[in-house]
Motif scaffolding. Structure first.
Motif, PDB file in Angstrom:
ATOM      1  N   ASP A 324       0.785  -1.232   0.000  1.00  0.00           N
ATOM      2  CA  ASP A 324       0.000   0.000   0.000  1.00  0.00           C
ATOM      3  C   ASP A 324       0.821   1.290   0.000  1.00  0.00           C
ATOM      4  O   ASP A 324       0.465   2.240  -0.710  1.00  0.00           O
ATOM      5  CB  ASP A 324      -1.016  -0.007   1.144  1.00  0.00           C
ATOM      6  N   TYR A 328       0.237   3.998  -2.830  1.00  0.00           N
ATOM      7  CA  TYR A 328      -0.166   5.355  -2.462  1.00  0.00           C
ATOM      8  C   TYR A 328       0.820   6.381  -3.016  1.00  0.00           C
ATOM      9  O   TYR A 328       0.418   7.365  -3.645  1.00  0.00           O
ATOM     10  CB  TYR A 328      -0.237   5.479  -0.932  1.00  0.00           C
ATOM     11  N   ARG A 332      -0.211   9.229  -5.577  1.00  0.00           N
ATOM     12  CA  ARG A 332      -0.411  10.535  -4.945  1.00  0.00           C
ATOM     13  C   ARG A 332       0.543  11.592  -5.501  1.00  0.00           C
ATOM     14  O   ARG A 332       0.220  12.765  -5.616  1.00  0.00           O
ATOM     15  CB  ARG A 332      -0.168  10.390  -3.437  1.00  0.00           C
ATOM     16  N   LEU A 415      -6.861  11.714  -3.797  1.00  0.00           N
ATOM     17  CA  LEU A 415      -6.121  11.449  -2.557  1.00  0.00           C
ATOM     18  C   LEU A 415      -5.889  12.739  -1.770  1.00  0.00           C
ATOM     19  O   LEU A 415      -5.970  12.756  -0.544  1.00  0.00           O
ATOM     20  CB  LEU A 415      -4.796  10.750  -2.873  1.00  0.00           C
ATOM     21  N   ILE A 418      -8.995  13.445   0.100  1.00  0.00           N
ATOM     22  CA  ILE A 418      -9.186  12.539   1.239  1.00  0.00           C
ATOM     23  C   ILE A 418      -8.275  12.977   2.390  1.00  0.00           C
ATOM     24  O   ILE A 418      -8.686  13.005   3.549  1.00  0.00           O
ATOM     25  CB  ILE A 418      -8.897  11.074   0.825  1.00  0.00           C
ATOM     26  N   TRP A 419      -7.056  13.384   2.061  1.00  0.00           N
ATOM     27  CA  TRP A 419      -6.143  13.793   3.144  1.00  0.00           C
ATOM     28  C   TRP A 419      -6.575  15.088   3.811  1.00  0.00           C
ATOM     29  O   TRP A 419      -6.345  15.289   4.998  1.00  0.00           O
ATOM     30  CB  TRP A 419      -4.687  13.831   2.654  1.00  0.00           C
ATOM     31  N   SER A 462     -11.503   5.087   4.924  1.00  0.00           N
ATOM     32  CA  SER A 462     -10.910   3.830   4.460  1.00  0.00           C
ATOM     33  C   SER A 462     -11.647   3.328   3.229  1.00  0.00           C
ATOM     34  O   SER A 462     -11.039   2.773   2.318  1.00  0.00           O
ATOM     35  CB  SER A 462     -10.983   2.733   5.518  1.00  0.00           C
ATOM     36  N   LEU A 465     -10.425   5.135   0.334  1.00  0.00           N
ATOM     37  CA  LEU A 465      -9.048   4.771   0.004  1.00  0.00           C
ATOM     38  C   LEU A 465      -8.933   3.375  -0.589  1.00  0.00           C
ATOM     39  O   LEU A 465      -7.874   3.005  -1.081  1.00  0.00           O
ATOM     40  CB  LEU A 465      -8.184   4.815   1.275  1.00  0.00           C
TER      41      LEU A 465
END
Ligand code: ME8
Length: 671
Positions: A324, A328, A332, A415, A418-419, A462, A465
């Motif tokens: 992961d 990521y 990202r 992403l 989401i962050w 989650s 993601l």
């Protein structure tokens, strides 16, 4: 009642050459395809994801001879390692095609024969320059060097002259049809800039294409004329139809053709956006929806490729981190379409900061509190306040934005969004201070509300993601006591509110290891030695992030202060540090630790929020000169926008600011 069939989504990666095992560049394409596959399944589509290997041609013939192997033996060895790598990266392809599979060879021969019969393929003589490394004929206008030789304009390697009887594909007949298709389907090539390049190449004129060789033995024989083998690109491109059943499972082929997206690197865009649609038009097949040409991963500013000897094997990273973090990082760091420079420091920084700190800590802290305060059970909470409710409404809006971005293949932006929400959840916890609520037995229902809200937000995050980090998302759902897996809930059905009291959560295990650069690099023997030498020469100490957290108001990470999280000089240079003069200072109502400052940074006035109220009285600060970072993304703390950040030592939990002891102009650069 007739069963309504789901819309289909067919995605492919290039099939990779088997002259060596795939590296991070190949992993990138495959990871993008996997994330899009997983997302489209959540969106309710019936998805087929095809990848595989390109096993014929002169390049493989040569690589095998160098290793003293037959081409098939080389291919068998490499395929096993490639398949292991995809497994380690959690790639969920539906089929892995090898061009040496008999149904593929038969399908290619059948289509070749069809085009021959209808006159789209004819026999002639080819004389010209050929690049073995790229398996490509050079255009006539490639200039000769001093010795009269020619180098491949793409890879720079010496080309060879080939002169032989060959079969041609009548590409010239498709020039206008291709241009008409591009005009009618502006999304046929993405990004848009590459559509323009492709169209102008076609407008420049298309010559018929030699599609067989007599000097290459390792290939699919021309039907009825076995002295010729079929050109490796004609062979390889047809994997996209044979891989979903053309000529051996026609219902499957009819269900999924045409492909929704062919994902490729920009190096092979022309093959996919010019030759391939022309072959398809000739065969009478529909054309794919989009050919998406992504950018390259570079190492030390040059394209990572085996021939340049600068490839990175993902195995070392996978061994330390699992799949992961790499998935990521690659998705990202850059938008699909742009190039990115791979650095170990950049990778570690993302893992330590985004994954271990922002996300991992959030999960760990929240579930540890549920365990310590409620024995792991999500208890009945008090009613939602407006602020609690914001976490829910923000999630619903975020979900829709992320859906749109994933659907558009804008993975890095999804992403980022989401962050930003993860930061909001961290801030919510920092402000609601559940650890303080826990001390007051009269506030248990409030405490239950705060923890339920945070846990529901973690569940939502989650889920969002999952396409990018499937393993971590599944783990977090299991910690949260969720019976289903993220893949079992369709996008429109995913709701914040479905996280209800009564659940029994589990003790979380650490999700992302905190690894320091030295340990990490000891796995990376060659690259490691180089980078460490540079770091040791620079004599750097621990990173300067022990003070205020980048998201002020969120607890600063204690173990982050101790870890050696090295940044490069270039990264340091990106920080714009200036001398600032404090013009005003005041308390923020309700915040015991924070002061609001107005500072002059030479070019303008800025407002900032700093956690220094326990060490300094506002009136002592006016007129003081200090160093601030002026190009940090603004953050809103307690409803006040902070547009800069100051540097301070943290001693016994108190911030001490280094002030200048003499006059220095506001705006002076600090470096
Ligand atoms: O071209 N950065 O195979 P190939 C990003 N067999 N992506 C990279 C990369 C890098 N540095 N290096 C490679 C072939 N790639 C043919 C394809 S398809 C019908 C036949 C990825 O092994 C990227 O997707 O050279 C690129 O297009 C592909 O690997 C090339 O793989």
């Amino acid at each position: 009642m007739e069963k309504k069939s789901k819309p289909t989504f067919y995605i492919t990666t290039p099939i990779y050459y088997v002259n060596d095992v795939p590296h991070i560049g190949h992993a990138y394409t495959t990871i993008i395809a996997d994330a899009l596959t997983r997302f489209q399944k959540l969106a309710g589509k019936d998805v087929f994801f095809l990848t595989g290997t390109d096993e014929h041609g002169q390049k493989i013939e040569k690589a095998a001879a160098e290793k003293g192997l037959t081409p098939k033996a080389l291919a068998d060895a490499v395929v096993g390692r490639a398949q292991d790598l995809w497994k380690a990266l959690n790639i969920s392809h539906d089929f892995f095609i090898r061009t040496t599979m008999d149904f593929h060879e038969r399908g290619v021969q059948k289509l070749f024969q069809r085009l021959l019969d209808q006159g789209d393929i004819y026999k002639g003589e080819y004389k010209g320059w050929y690049c073995v490394s790229d398996e490509n004929f050079l255009a006539e206008d490639v200039p000769a060097d001093k010795e009269g030789g020619k180098a491949c304009p793409d890879c720079g390697k010496k080309a060879i002259v080939v002169s032989e009887e060959t079969y041609f594909f009548r590409l010239s007949a498709y020039q206008e049809k291709l241009l008409a298709h591009y005009a009618a389907h502006p999304g046929f090539v993405r990004p848009q800039s590459r559509m323009n390049e492709v169209a102008s190449f076609v407008r420049g004129g298309l010559k018929d294409l030699s599609i067989t060789r007599t000097t290459v033995k390792w290939g699919v024989p021309v039907p009825g004329d076995p002295a010729h083998t079929i050109y490796v690109w004609f062979d390889a491109l047809h994997n996209y139809v044979t891989g979903i059943g053309y000529d051996w499972n026609m219902p499957l082929f009819e269900k999924f053709w045409p492909a929704t997206v062919h994902l490729v690197g920009k190096d092979i865009l022309r093959f996919h956006a010019v030759y391939w649609p022309a072959f398809l038009m000739a065969a009478g097949f529909a054309l794919p929806g989009t050919v998406f040409g992504h950018g390259w991963w570079l190492k030390d500013d040059t394209k990572m490729s085996k021939s340049r000897g600068n490839v990175l094997d993902p195995q070392a990273i996978l061994k330390t981190f699992g799949p992961d973090p790499l998935r990521y990082f690659l998705l990202r760091e850059i938008p699909i379409g742009q190039d990115g420079n791979f650095s170990h420091e950049g990778f570690l920084h993302r893992v330590n900061s985004d994954l271990a700190n922002d996300l991992g800590n959030l999960v760990q802290r929240t579930l540890t509190m549920v365990r310590n305060y409620f024995g792991g059970v999500i208890e009945d909470p008090e009613a939602e306040s407006a602020k609690d409710g914001r976490l829910r409404t923000e999630f619903e809006a975020l979900k829709n934005r992320v859906f749109g971005l994933y659907d558009d293949s804008s993975l890095n932006r999804a992403l980022e969004e989401i962050w930003s929400y993860i930061s909001d959840v961290n801030r919510y916890l920092a402000e609601e201070e559940p650890w303080i609520l826990a001390k007051d037995p009269g506030r248990r229902k409030r405490l239950a509300r705060v923890l339920l809200q945070a846990a529901a937000a973690i569940r939502g995050v989650s889920y969002l993601l999952f396409p990018v980090m499937p393993g971590s998302a599944e783990k977090i759902w299991a910690f949260l006591g969720e019976e289903k897996k993220p893949a079992e809930i369709l996008y429109p059905e995913m709701r914040f509110d479905d996280f209800k009291p009564g659940r029994k959560t589990l003790a979380p295990e650490a999700l992302f290891p905190r690894v320091d650069l030295k340990t990490f690099l000891s796995e990376e023997i060659k690259v490691g030695e180089e980078v460490l030498a540079v770091i040791e020469k620079a004599g750097r100490g621990p990173r300067i992030d022990g003070g205020e957290s980048p998201v002020p108001g969120v607890e600063a990470k204690k173990e982050g202060m101790k870890s050696m999280d090295i940044i490069t000089y270039d990264e340091f240079k990106r920080m714009d540090l200036r001398v600032a003069h404090i013009l005003k200072a005041e308390r923020i109502p309700g915040a015991t630790k924070l002061l609001k400052l107005e500072v002059d940074i030479g070019t303008e006035k800025r407002q900032m929020v700093a956690g220094i109220a326990e060490t300094y009285a506002p009136e002592d600060l006016v007129g003081k000169r200090l160093i601030v970072i002026v190009n940090l993304k603004p953050a809103v703390i307690r409803g006040v926008e902070s547009q800069a950040m100051l540097l301070a030592a943290v001693v016994d939990d108190k911030a001490l600011i280094p002030f200048f002891d003499r006059e220095v102009q506001a705006g002076a650069v600090v470096k």
